[in-house]
Motif scaffolding. Structure first.
Motif, PDB file in Angstrom:
ATOM      1  N   THR A   1       0.849  -1.202   0.000  1.00  0.00           N
ATOM      2  CA  THR A   1       0.000   0.000   0.000  1.00  0.00           C
ATOM      3  C   THR A   1       0.884   1.251   0.000  1.00  0.00           C
ATOM      4  OG1 THR A   1      -1.609  -1.185   1.349  1.00  0.00           O
ATOM      5  CG2 THR A   1      -1.896   1.181   1.218  1.00  0.00           C
ATOM      6  N   ALA A   2       1.894   1.247   0.884  1.00  0.00           N
ATOM      7  CA  ALA A   2       2.770   2.416   1.015  1.00  0.00           C
ATOM      8  C   ALA A   2       3.543   2.665  -0.281  1.00  0.00           C
ATOM      9  CB  ALA A   2       3.741   2.200   2.171  1.00  0.00           C
ATOM     10  N   GLN A   3       4.096   1.589  -0.855  1.00  0.00           N
ATOM     11  CA  GLN A   3       4.904   1.773  -2.078  1.00  0.00           C
ATOM     12  C   GLN A   3       4.041   2.189  -3.269  1.00  0.00           C
ATOM     13  OE1 GLN A   3       8.394  -1.135  -2.453  1.00  0.00           O
ATOM     14  NE2 GLN A   3       6.978  -2.219  -1.129  1.00  0.00           N
ATOM     15  N   LEU A   4       2.839   1.627  -3.332  1.00  0.00           N
ATOM     16  CA  LEU A   4       1.943   1.994  -4.427  1.00  0.00           C
ATOM     17  C   LEU A   4       1.505   3.460  -4.284  1.00  0.00           C
ATOM     18  CD1 LEU A   4       0.338   1.150  -6.908  1.00  0.00           C
ATOM     19  CD2 LEU A   4      -1.472   0.328  -5.403  1.00  0.00           C
ATOM     20  N   ALA A   5       1.245   3.861  -3.044  1.00  0.00           N
ATOM     21  CA  ALA A   5       0.843   5.253  -2.794  1.00  0.00           C
ATOM     22  C   ALA A   5       1.956   6.200  -3.248  1.00  0.00           C
ATOM     23  CB  ALA A   5       0.538   5.447  -1.311  1.00  0.00           C
ATOM     24  N   MET A   6       3.202   5.858  -2.898  1.00  0.00           N
ATOM     25  CA  MET A   6       4.316   6.739  -3.290  1.00  0.00           C
ATOM     26  C   MET A   6       4.492   6.758  -4.807  1.00  0.00           C
ATOM     27  SD  MET A   6       7.123   6.218  -0.326  1.00  0.00           S
ATOM     28  CE  MET A   6       7.460   4.535  -0.727  1.00  0.00           C
ATOM     29  N   ALA A   7       4.282   5.597  -5.444  1.00  0.00           N
ATOM     30  CA  ALA A   7       4.421   5.537  -6.909  1.00  0.00           C
ATOM     31  C   ALA A   7       3.342   6.378  -7.578  1.00  0.00           C
ATOM     32  CB  ALA A   7       4.351   4.084  -7.378  1.00  0.00           C
TER      33      ALA A   7
ATOM     34  N   SER B   1      12.238   6.353   1.596  1.00  0.00           N
ATOM     35  CA  SER B   1      13.550   6.260   0.947  1.00  0.00           C
ATOM     36  C   SER B   1      13.609   5.110  -0.060  1.00  0.00           C
ATOM     37  CB  SER B   1      14.640   6.056   2.014  1.00  0.00           C
ATOM     38  OG  SER B   1      14.421   4.807   2.661  1.00  0.00           O
ATOM     39  N   ILE B   2      12.547   4.312  -0.131  1.00  0.00           N
ATOM     40  CA  ILE B   2      12.544   3.132  -1.019  1.00  0.00           C
ATOM     41  C   ILE B   2      11.858   3.477  -2.335  1.00  0.00           C
ATOM     42  CG2 ILE B   2      11.548   0.805  -1.290  1.00  0.00           C
ATOM     43  CD1 ILE B   2      13.746   0.674   0.697  1.00  0.00           C
ATOM     44  N   ASP B   3      12.484   3.079  -3.431  1.00  0.00           N
ATOM     45  CA  ASP B   3      11.850   3.287  -4.741  1.00  0.00           C
ATOM     46  C   ASP B   3      12.110   2.044  -5.595  1.00  0.00           C
ATOM     47  OD1 ASP B   3      10.884   4.084  -7.146  1.00  0.00           O
ATOM     48  OD2 ASP B   3      12.176   5.839  -7.380  1.00  0.00           O
ATOM     49  N   VAL B   4      11.132   1.119  -5.613  1.00  0.00           N
ATOM     50  CA  VAL B   4      11.280  -0.119  -6.386  1.00  0.00           C
ATOM     51  C   VAL B   4      10.635   0.111  -7.760  1.00  0.00           C
ATOM     52  CG1 VAL B   4      10.723  -2.579  -6.452  1.00  0.00           C
ATOM     53  CG2 VAL B   4      11.238  -1.484  -4.264  1.00  0.00           C
ATOM     54  N   PRO B   5      11.438   0.006  -8.852  1.00  0.00           N
ATOM     55  CA  PRO B   5      10.942   0.415 -10.181  1.00  0.00           C
ATOM     56  C   PRO B   5       9.617  -0.236 -10.587  1.00  0.00           C
ATOM     57  CG  PRO B   5      13.284  -0.059 -10.261  1.00  0.00           C
ATOM     58  CD  PRO B   5      12.841  -0.393  -8.879  1.00  0.00           C
ATOM     59  N   ILE B   6       9.389  -1.504 -10.209  1.00  0.00           N
ATOM     60  CA  ILE B   6       8.161  -2.167 -10.682  1.00  0.00           C
ATOM     61  C   ILE B   6       6.900  -1.403 -10.244  1.00  0.00           C
ATOM     62  CG2 ILE B   6       7.971  -3.798  -8.743  1.00  0.00           C
ATOM     63  CD1 ILE B   6       6.963  -5.851 -10.835  1.00  0.00           C
TER      64      ILE B   6
ATOM     65  N   HIS C   1       6.435   1.727 -10.372  1.00  0.00           N
ATOM     66  CA  HIS C   1       6.116   2.763 -11.363  1.00  0.00           C
ATOM     67  C   HIS C   1       5.168   2.165 -12.392  1.00  0.00           C
ATOM     68  CE1 HIS C   1       9.733   5.476 -10.449  1.00  0.00           C
ATOM     69  NE2 HIS C   1       9.704   4.525  -9.536  1.00  0.00           N
ATOM     70  N   GLU C   2       5.542   0.939 -12.862  1.00  0.00           N
ATOM     71  CA  GLU C   2       4.693   0.278 -13.869  1.00  0.00           C
ATOM     72  C   GLU C   2       3.323  -0.062 -13.286  1.00  0.00           C
ATOM     73  OE1 GLU C   2       6.660  -3.266 -15.359  1.00  0.00           O
ATOM     74  OE2 GLU C   2       8.539  -2.128 -15.204  1.00  0.00           O
ATOM     75  N   ILE C   3       3.319  -0.575 -12.042  1.00  0.00           N
ATOM     76  CA  ILE C   3       2.040  -0.957 -11.428  1.00  0.00           C
ATOM     77  C   ILE C   3       1.148   0.276 -11.290  1.00  0.00           C
ATOM     78  CG2 ILE C   3       0.936  -1.882  -9.339  1.00  0.00           C
ATOM     79  CD1 ILE C   3       3.390  -3.709  -8.981  1.00  0.00           C
ATOM     80  N   ALA C   4       1.733   1.379 -10.835  1.00  0.00           N
ATOM     81  CA  ALA C   4       0.935   2.612 -10.658  1.00  0.00           C
ATOM     82  C   ALA C   4       0.367   3.067 -11.994  1.00  0.00           C
ATOM     83  CB  ALA C   4       1.802   3.705 -10.036  1.00  0.00           C
ATOM     84  N   LYS C   5       1.192   2.992 -13.046  1.00  0.00           N
ATOM     85  CA  LYS C   5       0.707   3.422 -14.370  1.00  0.00           C
ATOM     86  C   LYS C   5      -0.433   2.538 -14.836  1.00  0.00           C
ATOM     87  CE  LYS C   5       4.669   5.752 -16.354  1.00  0.00           C
ATOM     88  NZ  LYS C   5       6.052   5.321 -16.239  1.00  0.00           N
ATOM     89  N   ARG C   6      -0.289   1.208 -14.606  1.00  0.00           N
ATOM     90  CA  ARG C   6      -1.353   0.294 -15.051  1.00  0.00           C
ATOM     91  C   ARG C   6      -2.656   0.551 -14.313  1.00  0.00           C
ATOM     92  NH1 ARG C   6       0.291  -5.934 -15.565  1.00  0.00           N
ATOM     93  NH2 ARG C   6      -1.887  -6.134 -16.169  1.00  0.00           N
ATOM     94  N   ILE C   7      -2.538   0.786 -13.001  1.00  0.00           N
ATOM     95  CA  ILE C   7      -3.748   1.059 -12.202  1.00  0.00           C
ATOM     96  C   ILE C   7      -4.415   2.346 -12.707  1.00  0.00           C
ATOM     97  CG2 ILE C   7      -4.602   1.656  -9.865  1.00  0.00           C
ATOM     98  CD1 ILE C   7      -3.568  -1.117  -9.777  1.00  0.00           C
TER      99      ILE C   7
END
Ligand SMILES: Nc1ncnc2c1ncn2[C@@H]1O[C@H](COP(=O)(O)OP(=O)(O)OP(=O)(O)O)[C@@H](O)[C@H]1O
Ligand SMILES: [Mg+2]
Length: 370
Positions: free
Chosen positions: A142-148, A348-353, A355-361
């Motif tokens: 949830t946190a990583q998707l929110a940041m993306a 501080s975490i930025d996992v590239p995948i 970015h793609e998941i956020a774009k798809r959503i």
């Protein structure tokens, strides 16, 4: 034959109108009790607020009336998700589908199946991150998707619906109390990355103090974190779900005006089985599933950087295919992510995948809104 046995015998003739089976055989008869001057009958509906309740009430009265009791009280409650799942397995796919379609066409806009009123819409994209299973990474996803999504330029909030085990505030290292606007409107607290947060931990004086509440209070708190908060103006509001498919999950699925759910799984078979329950629950409550993410899928080997699938490869992808749901990707086990969560430094975490998941959503939601 005792009076209660006689009543049970009479109730065997009462059928569920959709399934055409006896309510006794379906396990819907929970209790029969003779009390002075009356008989109390407790019935478990398959779905809360089932639209067939009135028909059942009438048929039960008709079946029991000839036994001569002065008063017949019929009390309705609903099966929990586990009981419902067991019943569906017993009935097989064809009959279970009838339970899924109860009230189909009869639920109005703003109502969940069965006529439960959903709270008013406040944001264009309200998305639950769910799993059924605990500890698979719902909160960190949830946190990583929110940041993306934030990096894509959206205004993003997170509602932590895990009232008894809240972790969102901790993951982001946010400790400030939310400000209150007007009489009782909570202002979500911004994290370093600009994601706005509301979590039970921000409302209690000691974050380590346990919240020992029963279901109704927990459900009320979830509704308030949505209804009594200023979420207006956010493009995306993600709901970090509590583990399991019990009461609190049902509250989110039934009473928040969700636009979709993202399912988080991990590759162990037992987890998969439990995650399928969560998919089933979303289907029953007609919440569109936007996709499945498989967390903790592999480790990157230090020297070659090749993925090593610890529990076999991509089981969630097969699960997604089986259910006709998009597979959004698999995530590695990353010690630095666990550390960042523990230290409140997920920003501080930025996992590239992601970015793609956020774009798809975002694309899926844009398409849905057209
Ligand atoms: N990909 C990952 N790599 C390393 N650690 C991870 C990963 N995903 C989650 N974790 C860690 O695993 C633990 C559980 O994750 P998280 O709290 O996100 O799960 P959850 O499903 O929200 O749990 P709960 O059901 O208790 O709410 C956390 O300590 C988190 O930092
Ligand atoms: Mg969590």
């Amino acid at each position: 034959m005792s009076g209660e046995d006689e009543i049970i015998e009479a109730l065997k003739s009462v059928q569920d109108p959709e399934l055409n089976m006896s309510i006794v055989d379906l396990g819907m008869l929970k209790k029969v009790e003779l009390v002075p001057g009356a008989v109390n009958i407790n019935i478990d509906l398959t779905i809360e607020g089932c639209p067939l309740k009135d028909t059942l009430q009438r048929d039960i009265n008709k079946a029991v009336a000839p036994l001569g009791h002065r008063k017949i009280n019929v009390y309705f409650s609903s099966m929990n998700p586990q009981q419902l799942e067991a019943l569906k397995q017993r009935l097989g796919a064809e009959r279970s589908a009838k339970i899924n379609s109860y009230g189909k066409g009869s639920s109005k806009p703003g109502e969940a199946p069965g006529g439960i009123n959903r709270l008013a819409k406040k944001v264009p994209n309200l998305i639950a991150v769910s799993s059924g299973k605990g500890g698979v990474g719902k909160s960190s996803v949830t946190a990583q998707l929110a940041m993306a999504l934030k990096r894509e330029g959206y205004q993003v909030g997170i509602l932590d619906a895990d009232i008894t085990g809240p972790s969102i505030a901790r993951i982001f290292g946010v400790t400030e109390r939310p400000l209150v606007e007007g009489k009782d409107t909570l202002i979500p607290v911004p994290s370093k990355s600009g994601v706005d947060i509301l979590s039970m931990n921000l409302l209690i004086s000691d974050e380590k103090a346990p919240v020992i509440w029963r279901g109704p209070l927990i459900n009320g708190a979830i509704r308030q974190l949505y209804a009594n908060a200023k979420w207006e103006g956010h493009d995306y509001l993600l709901v970090d779900m509590p583990p399991g498919t019990s009461d609190a999950t049902l509250t989110v699925f039934q009473s928040l005006p969700l636009d979709g759910a993202i399912i988080v799984s991990s590759p162990q078979a037992l987890v998969g089985m439990i995650v399928e329950k969560s998919i089933g629950m979303a289907n029953i409550l007609k919440i569109p599933i936007l996709g499945i993410i498989e967390n903790l899928a592999y480790i990157e080997l230090p020297d070659t950087k090749k993925p090593f699938y610890l529990f076999g490869s991509l089981k969630a992808e097969a699960m997604a295919k089986r259910h006709g749901i998009p597979f959004l990707g698999s995530l590695a086990i990353r010690p630095e992510l666990a550390d960042a969560c523990d230290l409140g430094k997920i920003d501080s975490i930025d996992v590239p995948i992601f970015h793609e998941i956020a774009k798809r959503i975002a694309e899926t939601r844009l398409a849905a809104s057209k």
